[in-house]
Scaffold this active site. Structure first.
Site, PDB file in Angstrom:
ATOM      1  N   CYS A 147       0.844  -1.149  -0.146  1.00 21.80           N
ATOM      2  CA  CYS A 147      -0.037   0.042   0.033  1.00 21.80           C
ATOM      3  C   CYS A 147       0.759   1.294  -0.033  1.00 21.80           C
ATOM      4  CB  CYS A 147      -0.988  -0.145   1.063  1.00 21.80           C
ATOM      5  SG  CYS A 147      -0.469  -0.769   2.500  1.00 21.80           S
ATOM      6  N   ARG A 182       7.085 -11.377   4.950  1.00 21.16           N
ATOM      7  CA  ARG A 182       6.651 -11.241   6.185  1.00 21.16           C
ATOM      8  C   ARG A 182       7.512 -12.262   7.159  1.00 21.16           C
ATOM      9  NH1 ARG A 182       0.085  -9.998   5.460  1.00 21.16           N
ATOM     10  NH2 ARG A 182       0.272  -8.356   3.915  1.00 21.16           N
ATOM     11  N   GLN A 192       0.527 -11.043  -3.740  1.00 15.75           N
ATOM     12  CA  GLN A 192      -0.939 -10.993  -3.663  1.00 15.75           C
ATOM     13  C   GLN A 192      -1.498 -10.367  -4.945  1.00 15.75           C
ATOM     14  OE1 GLN A 192      -0.704  -8.105  -0.210  1.00 15.75           O
ATOM     15  NE2 GLN A 192      -2.113  -9.520   0.856  1.00 15.75           N
ATOM     16  N   ASP A 246      -3.305  -7.862  -5.421  1.00 16.88           N
ATOM     17  CA  ASP A 246      -3.353  -6.530  -4.919  1.00 16.88           C
ATOM     18  C   ASP A 246      -3.713  -5.492  -5.535  1.00 16.88           C
ATOM     19  OD1 ASP A 246      -3.464  -5.682  -2.306  1.00 16.88           O
ATOM     20  OD2 ASP A 246      -1.255  -5.278  -1.792  1.00 16.88           O
ATOM     21  N   HIS A 264      -5.021  -0.983  -4.974  1.00 14.98           N
ATOM     22  CA  HIS A 264      -5.591  -0.117  -4.259  1.00 14.98           C
ATOM     23  C   HIS A 264      -6.216   1.030  -5.183  1.00 14.98           C
ATOM     24  CE1 HIS A 264      -2.275  -1.867  -2.261  1.00 14.98           C
ATOM     25  NE2 HIS A 264      -2.745  -1.419  -1.284  1.00 14.98           N
ATOM     26  N   LYS A 322     -12.645  -3.417   7.527  1.00 13.32           N
ATOM     27  CA  LYS A 322     -12.552  -4.259   6.321  1.00 13.32           C
ATOM     28  C   LYS A 322     -13.729  -5.374   6.275  1.00 13.32           C
ATOM     29  CE  LYS A 322      -9.548  -7.434   8.325  1.00 13.32           C
ATOM     30  NZ  LYS A 322      -8.221  -8.342   8.179  1.00 13.32           N
ATOM     31  N   HIS A 382      -8.181  -0.590   0.031  1.00 16.09           N
ATOM     32  CA  HIS A 382      -7.179  -1.757  -0.259  1.00 16.09           C
ATOM     33  C   HIS A 382      -7.992  -2.781  -0.448  1.00 16.09           C
ATOM     34  CE1 HIS A 382      -4.075   0.054   2.515  1.00 16.09           C
ATOM     35  NE2 HIS A 382      -5.192   1.078   2.690  1.00 16.09           N
TER      36      HIS A 382
END
Length: 584
Positions: A274, A303, A321, A323, A325, A405, A453
């Site tokens: 992000c 991570r 991911q 992912d 945004h 979320k 997100h």
């Protein structure tokens, strides 16, 4: 899936019975806690020195538990003062610690059955006759630090399964046995998809077969997101501490970040994408006419997960991911959440998942931003859900540290629940106090946007693990790493088999030709059972003369074999690729 309160009460009561049985069988044992959990319960014990409790001890404990249950003992609740409780449990240090943590004026409750007393809020069943002696089973032993603190005593955690009827226990055990057959780690080795190195925990070594499926999924998601109005970006894998401090991740997520140093500056390998997306947004002045700006990224994140929590490709340290945004105005939140939900449902449908559960996660204890902003964000997300016609369950305190979320949970063929998709409303990261993202509004003034997100599949690695177990490795034709296997009836027809294989490859169909010394039946067995190939094309004299192939469908159960012209078969497979779905 939700469990009814009655069953949870039975499970917790059965945990007390197990604690009683173990204390009788192993005098001097110290007892800790024993809550009900999904499918059963556990209890933590410190066994006397020299006693090593293992699964070989289960039959003796189960026999004692059934003896206790047969006595039809009442569960008697009693309220005591803190001082009385300390006296009652003076020989149980873990109970004493729990009692000492309570306020002095708190009324403490205990439950007693058959002379065994435990510290407990309850509730419990009325008597042991309500626990079916044939509907529970001790399942495994594990280590557990007292109160989850690695600096405290390691206790022995004994897990058990517990249901109201023996048939329910059998049904669950059958499901577990089937799940073990479908274990993605086992199938991953059998099908040569990937391997894991003990020296490099949490990292995946993808083999050609597995990487083929991985890139199919990634390319599919890329196509779907571009069609849905996203622009794909890519951001650095390593970014400076200063950026992570401004975003809030350094203060709230540092323990999960891998840190490195260069030229006396600290950097972190990104655990999420992000901040990079907002850096792109901030690279030039934006207008309200540019919004919503949908930035998608297949960002590789790392991570620092504890090694004990890692699990195959489902829980790893390095992952990608799907992912994205969405940077938008407050007024656009509702339409963007609705748009995302439509995309998510379409994607899940293509992978064969139809049933979904939506969870709404609210402000956690560890969060950034003030309460008013959080309440505003939660209302915006709730309004968006209502506008999209979404029903949801509340998960109090389970939101991200920067915003509430939605979590989307799907169900596999065994009825297991998997949390994959998510969308989060974030007023914090674009704010002046964080990364200070702005756009010029219709009033010609600067405004801070909202950031959404979102991910549909979540971690591609984990989603592929789910697919492996859901399909037991027998992927739908559009996902299979080998869609077609060409097998000649004898070496005399090798050249024609090569021609057929070349025709498949030219049509972008994933195909291999099998020309080895094994006989035809052995080759068919190999590709059907080991590779689980959807289509086996057998070619011989008849097929060569007619420029055709004899098509055998996987396992020859859903469709009989048939002879088709090469061109017709290619059209068939390409149509199936476009239709996707779970069939062949």
């Amino acid at each position: 899936m939700a469990v009814d309160n009655k069953l949870q009460t039975v499970r917790h009561s059965c945990a007390h019975v197990m604690a009683e049985a173990i204390l009788k069988l192993y005098p001097g044992t110290k007892i800790a806690i024993g809550p009900a959990i999904d499918n059963g319960f556990y209890y933590d014990f410190e066994f006397p020195n020299g006693t090593r409790f293992t699964e070989t001890d289960f039959p003796v404990v189960e026999k004692e538990m059934r003896r206790i249950l047969a006595g039809n003992h009442e569960f008697v609740r009693r309220e005591v003062s803190k001082q009385e409780a300390l006296k009652l449990f003076s020989d149980q240090p873990y109970k004493v610690e729990l009692i000492n943590d309570l306020p002095d004026d708190e009324i403490i409750s205990t439950y007693e059955q058959d002379g065994f007393i435990d510290l407990c809020r309850g509730p419990h069943v009325a008597s042991t006759k309500e626990i079916n002696g044939q509907a529970f089973k001790l399942s495994r032993v594990a280590g557990a630090y007292w109160r989850g603190d690695s600096d405290r005593q390691m206790l022995t955690r004994v897990y058990a399964l517990c249901f109201t009827k023996p048939g329910e226990l059998k049904e669950y055990l059958d499901m577990i046995a089937e799940a073990e057959k479908r274990d993605h780690r086992k199938i991953g080795v059998e099908m040569d998809l990937f391997h894991l190195e003990p020296e490099d925990p949490g990292q995946i070594f993808w083999h050609p077969n597995g990487w083929t499926i991985y890139t199919i999924i990634q390319d599919y998601m890329r196509k779907m997101t571009i069609r849905d109005g996203y622009k794909e970006v890519n951001t650095p894998a390593i970014m400076p501490r200063t950026l992570w401090e401004r975003s809030g991740h350094w203060g709230h997520y540092q323990k999960n970040m891998f840190i490195t140093e260069s030229e006396k500056r600290l950097f972190a390998i990104k655990p999420m994408n992000c901040p990079g997306a907002l850096e792109i947004f901030n690279s030039k002045q934006r207008s309200y006419k540019d919004l919503p700006l949908r930035l998608a990224e297949f960002g590789h994140c790392v991570r620092n997960e504890p090694s004990g929590t890692l699990h195959g490709i489902m829980r790893v340290r390095g992952f990608v991911q799907d992912d994205a945004h969405i940077i938008c105005t407050e007024e656009q939140i509702g339409s963007e959440v609705a748009k995302f939900c439509k995309l998510l449902k379409a994607v899940y449908h293509d992978f064969g998942f139809e049933d979904l559960v939506v969870k709404f996660s609210t402000m956690p204890e560890d969060h950034v931003g003030d309460l008013a902003t959080w309440q505003h964000a939660e209302k915006a997300l709730a309004d968006a859900c209502h506008a999209a016609g979404l029903e949801y369950e509340i998960q109090p305190g389970e939101g991200a540290f920067y915003g509430p979320k939605l979590e989307f949970k799907l169900f596999d063929c065994l009825g297991r629940e998997w949390q994959c998709g998510t969308i989060q409303v974030d007023y914090q990261l674009p704010s002046a106090e964080r990364l200070d993202a702005t756009y010029i509004g219709a009033d010609n003034q600067k405004h801070h946007p909202v950031m959404l997100h979102r991910a549909v599949l979540g971690s591609l690695e984990r989603f592929l693990g789910i697919l492996i177990e859901n399909f037991a490795g027998a992927f739908p034709a559009w996902l299979a790493f080998e869609q077609v296997a060409v097998v000649p009836v004898s070496s005399e027809f090798n050249d024609y088999a090569k021609e057929v294989n070349d025709a498949m490859l030219s049509a972008d169909i994933r195909s291999n030709v099998y020309l080895g010394d094994e006989n035809m039946k052995a080759k068919i067995k190999q590709v059907s059972m080991e590779h689980k190939t959807p289509y086996v094309l057998v070619v011989g004299e008849k097929e060569k003369s007619e420029n055709s192939v004899c098509v055998r469908y996987r396992f020859s159960s859903k469709k009989p074999q048939e002879t088709m012209k090469i061109s017709d078969f290619i059209k068939y497979v390409l149509t199936k690729n476009e239709e996707r779905g779970t069939g062949i």
